[in-house]
Design an enzyme around this catalytic site. Structure first.
Site, PDB file in Angstrom:
ATOM      1  N   PHE A 170      -6.512  23.062   2.539  1.00  0.00           N
ATOM      2  CA  PHE A 170      -6.100  21.530   2.148  1.00  0.00           C
ATOM      3  C   PHE A 170      -7.029  20.749   1.446  1.00  0.00           C
ATOM      4  O   PHE A 170      -6.783  19.832   0.708  1.00  0.00           O
ATOM      5  CB  PHE A 170      -5.792  20.776   3.424  1.00  0.00           C
ATOM      6  CG  PHE A 170      -6.991  20.518   4.315  1.00  0.00           C
ATOM      7  CD1 PHE A 170      -7.550  19.582   4.140  1.00  0.00           C
ATOM      8  CD2 PHE A 170      -7.327  21.561   5.161  1.00  0.00           C
ATOM      9  CE1 PHE A 170      -8.964  19.364   4.899  1.00  0.00           C
ATOM     10  CE2 PHE A 170      -8.399  21.356   6.056  1.00  0.00           C
ATOM     11  CZ  PHE A 170      -9.136  20.352   5.909  1.00  0.00           C
ATOM     12  N   VAL A 199     -13.002  17.299   4.415  1.00  0.00           N
ATOM     13  CA  VAL A 199     -13.327  16.157   5.203  1.00  0.00           C
ATOM     14  C   VAL A 199     -14.514  15.769   4.894  1.00  0.00           C
ATOM     15  O   VAL A 199     -15.433  16.271   5.284  1.00  0.00           O
ATOM     16  CB  VAL A 199     -12.825  16.486   6.520  1.00  0.00           C
ATOM     17  CG1 VAL A 199     -12.670  15.458   7.403  1.00  0.00           C
ATOM     18  CG2 VAL A 199     -11.345  17.025   6.539  1.00  0.00           C
ATOM     19  N   ASP A 237       2.525  22.712  14.059  1.00  0.00           N
ATOM     20  CA  ASP A 237       1.203  23.557  13.876  1.00  0.00           C
ATOM     21  C   ASP A 237       0.345  23.168  14.883  1.00  0.00           C
ATOM     22  O   ASP A 237      -1.044  22.905  14.493  1.00  0.00           O
ATOM     23  CB  ASP A 237       0.799  23.055  12.413  1.00  0.00           C
ATOM     24  CG  ASP A 237      -0.331  23.889  11.923  1.00  0.00           C
ATOM     25  OD1 ASP A 237      -0.460  25.022  12.277  1.00  0.00           O
ATOM     26  OD2 ASP A 237      -1.187  23.669  10.808  1.00  0.00           O
TER      27      ASP A 237
END
Length: 850
Positions: A545, A548, A658
């Site tokens: 994705f 972070v 998820d």
């Protein structure tokens, strides 16, 4: 010296004499053929049926030192064999001095070492050669030697188990029943709270499980000559005989599910929790499996929704009123207390006429058709007429509230309230409920056509507008490109910046309109400054994705910034979805979203900072961080509470889709918080299940109906929670369990199921826990985990039931069935990489329908 040799010879002679005495007077311990007046059965000995199928002997139940005489299947397996019959269930022997013998009256007697009689067959015959023999049907019989007739048999005195060819039933003349009685618990075979038998009421006859002797707990539905109408999926082989002898005054039922193979070992038993289940020996697996149970879900409990209330195990809430009916006690009904049931809102035509109402002439009665229903209890009357005649017969009787037709029974009519209504997924009958015609909402068919046309037209217009919007966006992008080539780079940058600014403001407006929460939108410069220009020193983790980062806002508040990469599988849809979903829910076990940034191609989410990062680093990591059992159970309870809030307690029903260890974050006090709502779905109204062609999630956590068919519901998240629960207990990943060298199981679910069935569930526990865990609590967690990962969604507990089973020791969990994905191994095939240090690790697999 001679004296010493003499002593040795004498000693040897004594030993030889003793050996000969034992050989000829006490032959080696072996199974007896039968019990006679001259040959008793002592504790440690056994009787085996002539075909070697059954064994009679002494046994002690689980965690008990008391001794009982019982019958069980003969087996060479190490797995515990279920007991099928117990003689002295109310009077155990407290030591190993017990004996079974035939007395002078021909009775079979069980006594202890002090000759106290603890049980007797209470037969009376003076023949000397009376014997007790165990047949290959599992029936223990006492035979008259003169006539060869059976004077007593165990089949006439059932305990908790029902064997093939064994009958239970009722004497209609005396109302005496031959029924099953459950054990008190797994360690105590004395009579428990539940019994199973045939109802003495008029035909069609039904089987019941009663609680505390008289309170109905489960009902089979009426027998139609082939099957019980209240048992969906029941085949004709399930019961080979159900006989009604009106003249002889008896009704009997015999189970024989596998007539075609006498070698199969099977047993129907009423367990201590009140469930009637079938156990079958699977020779290939060398284990006993529960292949069927009467109570598969909450709706199978008798009268769950009260009179005229309909129970649907796939709906939330479980109970609804029939159309035209309303809750009898509305406040209690809204609180989930459905026992009061429902009442009809308006009077029938015949009731109005009886009251002298002037409106009765304009009123008519009609019938609401409910399909695939379990027929109600307390059938008022029967009529062996055609299906077409049922409606007229019901209309002529003002007391008739509904009817149903079955070819084997005829017309069934009910008066007044209808109790124990349930919607089946398969089988069932068509139930016709009598209502005033006005309640049926019989409107003009033109209105229905108009509604359909409007819905279709609106859908077509929306699709057209969407396609037009996409076309305009692409055209605008081509225009900027052409403009850059003809007018120079400076003008392009100026126009492009304006376009991105407008796009950012447009996205902000859309998000605010959709979430209604005024969630702060941060400027890219602010986020960049907070993360020191996204420096590697502030990097917490990453995946497919994006990355972070740890950041610090000008206010001093620490945040975690999830920066989605341009190639992320989480696109604009998932980004908007997470902003909208998580901004609408607030719970201490859900991560809090502080704001977002959408500028140009940058999409970022700002969360509250979790100093302990994600759960997977603690239970799978090798960096020294670990959780003791108390901390792990605290995490389990917290995740369950968060999931319960999403499914039941929030104003929106949200399916996460998820749930996994890397999406459970831990604050500084190790409180768990569910994160990553990019794949979540909001359910509206009465929606309980949805279908998607785009399957997204993480292999190993996806339920079978979602992974294979795209169907997701509350039970999908329950499956994921079950996998997570077993991972927390074991410290092993489900998706990589096949790498374990010492296990033959294909994944963690297979391994847990195998250990559970072999009574070795404690071997699943993470070795890092040592001996600090609470055994009953761990076993309950494993039990609940296996219930959550059962193959079929209908078998899994609801989220509220799951939380209840975890939170109390008083709730008795049902027996789990085989988990999903225990045949083929899952391969860890993902479109995103993983790092254990990720604050919000995402693994997404997308399956597109053709």
């Amino acid at each position: 010296m001679a004296m010493f040799s003499l002593k040795i010879r004498v000693h040897i002679a004594v030993l030889i004499a003793r050996l000969l005495f034992y050989v000829f007077c006490f032959p080696p311990c072996q199974a007896l053929d039968n019990i006679t007046r001259n040959r008793a059965l002592k504790d440690g000995e056994s009787i085996v049926s002539i075909g070697g199928k059954y064994v009679l002997g002494f046994f002690s139940p689980n965690r008990s030192s008391n001794r009982y005489v019982g019958i069980w299947y003969s087996s060479d397996s190490e797995q515990p064999v279920p007991v099928v019959w117990v003689a002295n269930r109310e009077n155990p022997i407290t030591d190993s001095s017990g004996v079974v013998y035939v007395n002078e009256n021909g009775s079979l007697v069980i006594a202890d070492g002090r000759q106290n009689r603890l049980w007797s067959s209470s037969t009376s015959i003076t023949a000397r050669n009376t014997s007790a023999t165990l047949l290959d049907t599992g029936n223990l019989v006492v035979l008259d030697p003169n006539t060869g007739e059976t004077i007593w048999e165990s089949f006439d005195h059932p305990s908790h188990g029902l064997l093939p060819t064994m009958k239970i039933g009722i004497d209609l003349n005396t109302s005496q029943s031959r029924f099953l009685q459950s054990w008190k618990d797994a360690s105590d075979p004395s009579a428990g709270n539940f019994s199973l038998g045939i109802s003495p009421l008029k035909p069609p006859y039904q089987a019941y499980i009663w609680r505390n002797i008289s309170e109905p707990y489960w009902r089979s539905g009426p027998w139609n000559g082939r099957a019980f109408l209240g048992i969906p999926g029941m085949s004709s082989r399930f019961i080979s005989e159900f006989s009604v002898d009106e003249e002889g005054g008896s009704v009997t039922m015999m189970f024989d599910p596998y007539n075609d193979s006498a070698s199969n070992q099977t047993l129907f038993r009423l367990n201590s929790s009140g469930n009637f289940e079938q156990l079958l020996w699977i020779d290939e697996k060398k284990e006993w499996l529960s292949t069927w149970s009467a109570l598969r879900n909450e709706c199978d409990v008798y009268g769950k929704c009260g009179p005229s209330g309909v129970c649907n195990p796939l709906s939330s809430p479980l109970c609804t009123c029939i159309r035209g009916y309303g809750p009898r006690f509305k406040e209690e009904w809204n609180r989930g207390k459905w026992s009061g049931g429902c009442v009809r809102r308006n009077l029938l035509k015949c009731e109005l006429e009886a009251n002298g109402s002037s409106n009765s002439s304009s009123r008519e009665d009609a019938f609401l058709k409910l399909q695939m229903m379990k027929v109600p209890d307390t059938i008022a009357s029967l009529s062996f007429v055609s299906a077409d005649d049922c409606e007229g017969m019901c209309l002529r009787n003002c007391s008739c509230s509904g009817y149903a037709f079955d070819a084997g029974i005829g017309c069934m009519f009910w008066n007044g309230d209808m109790i124990d209504l349930q919607i089946f997924g398969v089988d069932g009958v068509d139930l016709y409920v009598r209502l005033p015609a006005s309640e049926l909402g019989r409107k003009n068919q033109i209105e229905k056509v108009i509604v359909i046309v409007v819905v279709l037209g609106t859908s077509i217009i929306c699709v057209f507008l969407f396609l037009m919007w996409r076309w305009l966006v692409k055209r605008r992008e081509r225009g900027y490109h052409d403009e850059a080539e003809s007018n120079g780079e400076g003008r392009l940058i100026q126009n492009y910046s304006a376009q991105q600014s407008n796009g950012r403001n447009s996205l902000q407006i859309r998000l605010k309109q959709e979430d209604g929460s005024e969630l702060p939108m941060f400027d890219f410069k602010v986020v960049s400054l907070a993360t020191d220009d996204f420096s590697s020193a502030n990097k917490l983790g990453g995946g497919g994705f994006g990355t972070v980062y740890k950041g610090k806002l000008p206010s001093g508040q620490e945040v975690a910034v999830k920066r989605l990469s341009k190639a992320s599988v989480q696109g604009l849809h998932e980004f908007r979805n997470e902003v909208i979903v998580i901004s609408r829910v607030q719970h201490k076990n859900l991560v809090r979203l502080l704001g977002y940034c959408a500028e140009g191609e940058e999409k970022m989410l700002l969360y509250e900072f979790m100093p302990n990062r994600s759960l997977d680093a603690f239970i799978f990591g090798s960096d020294g961080r670990k959780l003791d059992w108390a901390q792990r159970f605290h995490v389990i309870e917290g995740v369950a509470r968060g999931l319960l809030y999403l499914h039941r307690d929030s104003r929106l029903k949200i399916i996460h889709r998820d749930l996994k260890a890397s999406n459970i974050l831990l604050d500084k006090e190790l409180n768990p918080k569910i994160s990553d709502f990019g794949l979540a779905r909001i359910f509206g109204g009465s929606e309980i299940e949805a279908n998607t062609r785009r399957v997204v999630g993480t292999y190993g956590y996806m339920s079978p109906e979602y992974a294979m068919e795209g169907l997701f519901s509350e039970k999908s998240d329950v499956f994921s929670f079950g996998v997570l629960l077993l991972e927390i207990v074991s410290g092993k990943k489900n998706t990589s369990f096949y790498n374990q060298e010492q296990s033959q199981s294909l994944n963690l679910l297979s391994h847990a199921w195998k250990l559970w069935n072999h009574g070795q569930a404690l071997e699943l526990i993470d070795p890092k826990l040592g001996s600090t865990y609470a055994e009953p609590q761990v076993l309950r967690c494993i039990h609940v985990g296996l219930l959550c990962v059962q193959e079929f969604a209908v078998d899994r507990p609801s989220t509220s039931a799951m939380a209840l089973l975890l939170g109390t020791d008083n709730a008795m969990p049902p027996t789990p069935k085989q988990p999903a994905f225990t045949i083929t191994a899952w391969r860890h095939s993902t479109t995103a990489s993983e790092e254990r240090a990720s604050i919000n690790n995402v693994t997404v697999t997308t399956l597109e329908g053709r």
